[in-house]
Design a protein around this motif. Structure first.
Motif, PDB file in Angstrom:
ATOM      1  N   ASN A 116      29.241  40.295  28.139  1.00 14.79           N
ATOM      2  CA  ASN A 116      29.060  41.637  27.596  1.00 14.79           C
ATOM      3  C   ASN A 116      29.076  41.614  26.085  1.00 14.79           C
ATOM      4  O   ASN A 116      29.989  41.044  25.483  1.00 14.79           O
ATOM      5  CB  ASN A 116      30.170  42.548  28.118  1.00 14.79           C
ATOM      6  N   HIS A 125      32.975  34.903  32.976  1.00 11.72           N
ATOM      7  CA  HIS A 125      31.593  34.558  32.643  1.00 11.72           C
ATOM      8  C   HIS A 125      31.402  33.051  32.595  1.00 11.72           C
ATOM      9  O   HIS A 125      30.310  32.549  32.840  1.00 11.72           O
ATOM     10  CB  HIS A 125      31.189  35.204  31.320  1.00 11.72           C
ATOM     11  N   TYR A 291      25.514  51.617  34.983  1.00 10.50           N
ATOM     12  CA  TYR A 291      25.346  50.190  35.266  1.00 10.50           C
ATOM     13  C   TYR A 291      24.549  50.007  36.569  1.00 10.50           C
ATOM     14  O   TYR A 291      23.653  49.161  36.659  1.00 10.50           O
ATOM     15  CB  TYR A 291      26.755  49.631  35.384  1.00 10.50           C
ATOM     16  N   GLN A 319      33.387  43.003  41.621  1.00  7.65           N
ATOM     17  CA  GLN A 319      32.222  43.901  41.655  1.00  7.65           C
ATOM     18  C   GLN A 319      31.630  44.029  43.064  1.00  7.65           C
ATOM     19  O   GLN A 319      30.457  44.360  43.231  1.00  7.65           O
ATOM     20  CB  GLN A 319      31.166  43.430  40.653  1.00  7.65           C
TER      21      GLN A 319
HETATM   22  N1  ARG Z   1      27.907  42.058  32.469  1.00 10.93           N
HETATM   23  C1  ARG Z   1      28.535  42.239  33.731  1.00 10.93           C
HETATM   24  C2  ARG Z   1      30.031  42.027  33.609  1.00 10.93           C
HETATM   25  O1  ARG Z   1      30.481  41.276  32.805  1.00 10.93           O
HETATM   26  C3  ARG Z   1      28.020  41.280  34.782  1.00 10.93           C
HETATM   27  C4  ARG Z   1      26.580  41.495  35.149  1.00 10.93           C
HETATM   28  C5  ARG Z   1      26.229  40.865  36.465  1.00 10.93           C
HETATM   29  N2  ARG Z   1      24.878  41.030  36.865  1.00 10.93           N
HETATM   30  C6  ARG Z   1      24.325  42.180  37.297  1.00 10.93           C
HETATM   31  N3  ARG Z   1      23.049  42.188  37.596  1.00 10.93           N
HETATM   32  N4  ARG Z   1      25.058  43.260  37.430  1.00 10.93           N
HETATM   33  O2  ARG Z   1      30.793  42.638  34.330  1.00 10.93           O
END
Ligand code: ARG
Length: 535
Positions: A116, A125, A291, A319
């Motif tokens: 991010n 990550h 998102y 997630q």
């Molecule tokens: N940037 C997001 C995070 O750090 C992860 C993204 C993962 N990929 C997606 N297509 N949502 O939480």
């Protein structure tokens, strides 16, 4: 592959012995029995057929096999059929270890890394980058067309807050540390006025206001500078980095597409999903997109662009709900090709032996510091030139050897264990084999089996040919750890062989050494780890 040959032979034998039964090759499950060192494969087909007493059924199949093939088969236990491969067959298999191109004509998109903007590159990550890249390599080796996409977190209402803070605090340039600090500060002091101002900043950004855009761009640039340093250290280069901001102008179409299946709820536009309690939010009550909307737009774009058969999201388990919602709605909207697979890998979290890795409160170790420490530790083990490959290899292997979904307790000792399940151990074993081959002056060994094989030779031969099976299983199960455990076992067998069987001057043993080295190298490369000639 030997397994395919055995499957075909069993199929034929069943057809002859039981003409009334109709079987497909996939019905015949083959395993490597773990307990019995002298059996190479085993099948439970006689138990599965349910056409009589399993042992008798197995016996009939075995008789057929003996009449029509040279396979050594026998009945075991309640009705298993075991196969023992002859040294000659094992040797032949070891000479042509090839990964079958089962993915030919199929496309896979792997969504990984995805740090991010305005936040440090976190350990989550790091996992995503390491596992995502390993899956990338594994699928590619199987002949799939693979596309990597780094879905950067570079858009969203948080940028309103950041821009507000930058405008208040920044005197000229700022760093990613400043941004993290200011973001936390915003939340600590936030008042309704500040929230309103932040929303206004995000609106300015969305409307293309010059000042807002420039500040946002600066956030992206300072962050990317750090991210790229980390990707360089890791030796990872991702094909695309569209990022969330790329979908800014593609979201209205998604909201239109979803008109029929969405509804207003307290001013927000949501989609209710059968079987999932919490609806997916497309548009918040203040008009901001989410998102999830961006992920839907991403799926639509990827279908138009690549029409993938498999899409892998290498993202943490936290997630899970998000992806269940997004996948369900994307399928409803026709954003996913018929029959395509959507996989959220749900990786587990890193922990210190003493507790959780923190993300905001300040006791998160900086990732770059961890990588540098790994390289420094590797430098103490051997040559300076090898330090980066060994240090980074140690980090990667330690991550990958854990099941994707398990949590990982960070442990420097285990990571560098020279006699254990570690990256350095595998690299060391490869270098050792290379050194033997150098001493043999690279004579092209004509391997011929003459006389009895030693146990150590047999143990290697019984294992080498399995490599392609393991790679396939790792892809099917999204599980690079299967490659790790295979390589570790192979290295142990090789070292045992090395310690007990003089190699130089013996063509068969040199051949075994060369084959082992090849497999170790290919396997390490799949994991994103360099195989070094010397350590
Ligand atoms: N940037 C997001 C995070 O750090 C992860 C993204 C993962 N990929 C997606 N297509 N949502 O939480």
């Amino acid at each position: 592959m030997i397994a395919d040959d055995i499957r075909q032979a069993v199929l034929k034998a069943v057809k002859t012995a039981f003409p009334e039964i109709n079987l497909k090759p996939e019905d015949i499950e083959l395993e490597h029995p773990t307990a019995q060192e002298h059996r190479d494969y085993s099948t439970n087909i006689a138990l599965k057929l349910k056409t009589g007493h399993p042992r008798e059924v197995a016996q009939k199949i075995v008789v057929q096999l003996q009449e029509t093939t040279s396979l050594e088969a026998s009945v075991a236990g309640p009705g298993f059929i075991n196969f023992t491969l002859s040294p000659a067959a094992l040797m032949e298999a070891a000479q042509k270890i090839e990964i079958a191109p089962i993915g030919k004509g199929k496309t896979v998109v792997i969504d990984y890394a995805a740090p991010n903007i305005a936040r440090r590159f976190g350990v989550g990550h790091l996992r995503s980058t390491i596992i995502g890249q390993a899956l990338y390599n594994i699928y590619q080796s199987l002949g799939y067309k693979v596309i990597g996409d780094n879905h950067l977190g570079d858009w969203g209402t948080q940028f309103g807050k950041l821009l507000y803070m930058i405008n208040e605090k920044a005197k000229g340039d700022f760093t990613i540390d400043d941004l993290e600090k200011w973001y936390v500060e915003f939340h600590r002091q936030s008042t309704p006025q500040m929230e309103a101002a932040a929303r206004f900043w995000f609106k300015r950004l969305e409307d293309g206001d010059k000042k807002a855009r420039n500040l946002w761009k600066k956030c992206v640039d300072v962050s990317m500078e750090e991210f790229n340093r980390i990707f360089d250290l890791l030796g990872v280069k991702i094909d695309f980095a569209y990022g969330e901001s790329f979908y800014e102008d593609k979201m209205p179409a998604v909201i239109m597409d979803a008109q029929k299946i969405s509804k207003l709820s307290d001013g927000a536009r949501v989609v209710e999903i059968p079987g999932i309690k919490i609806p997916l939010m497309l548009v918040k009550s203040d008009g901001a997109t989410t998102y999830a909307t961006r992920d839907l737009a991403t799926l639509k774009f990827r279908k138009e662009q690549w029409n993938p058969d498999i899409m892998i999201y290498e993202v943490g388990v936290d997630q899970e709900l998000h992806f269940r919602q997004v996948f369900a709605v994307a399928r409803q909207l026709g954003y996913v090709k018929q029959g395509a697979i959507l996989c959220h890998t749900r990786h587990g979290m890193y922990r210190w032996p003493s507790g959780r890795f923190r993300t905001r409160e300040g006791n998160t170790p900086k990732l770059e510091g961890i990588l540098q420490e790994a390289i420094a530790r590797a430098a103490k083990l051997g040559s300076q030139e090898a330090a980066q490959a060994v240090g980074i290899g140690a980090i990667k292997y330690f991550d990958l050897k854990h099941g994707v979904q398990s949590d990982i307790v960070f442990d420097w000792e285990k990571m560098f264990e020279l006699q254990g399940d570690s990256g350095p151990y595998l690299q060391y074993t490869f270098a050792r084999a290379q050194s033997v081959l150098r001493k043999s002056k690279g004579k092209n060994q004509k391997a011929k089996i003459t006389g009895e094989l030693t146990n150590e030779e047999l143990a290697l031969l019984r294992y080498l040919y399995r490599f392609p099976e393991v790679v396939e299983a790792a892809a099917r199960q999204y599980a690079p750890n299967l490659v790790c455990s295979y390589l570790f076992e192979l290295a142990k067998r090789y070292n045992n062989f090395y310690n007990n069987c003089p190699i130089l001057g013996n063509d068969l043993r040199l051949k075994l050494t060369a084959t082992t080295a090849d497999v170790l190298k290919n396997g390490l490369n799949l994991l994103g780890i360099e195989a070094l000639e010397r350590m």
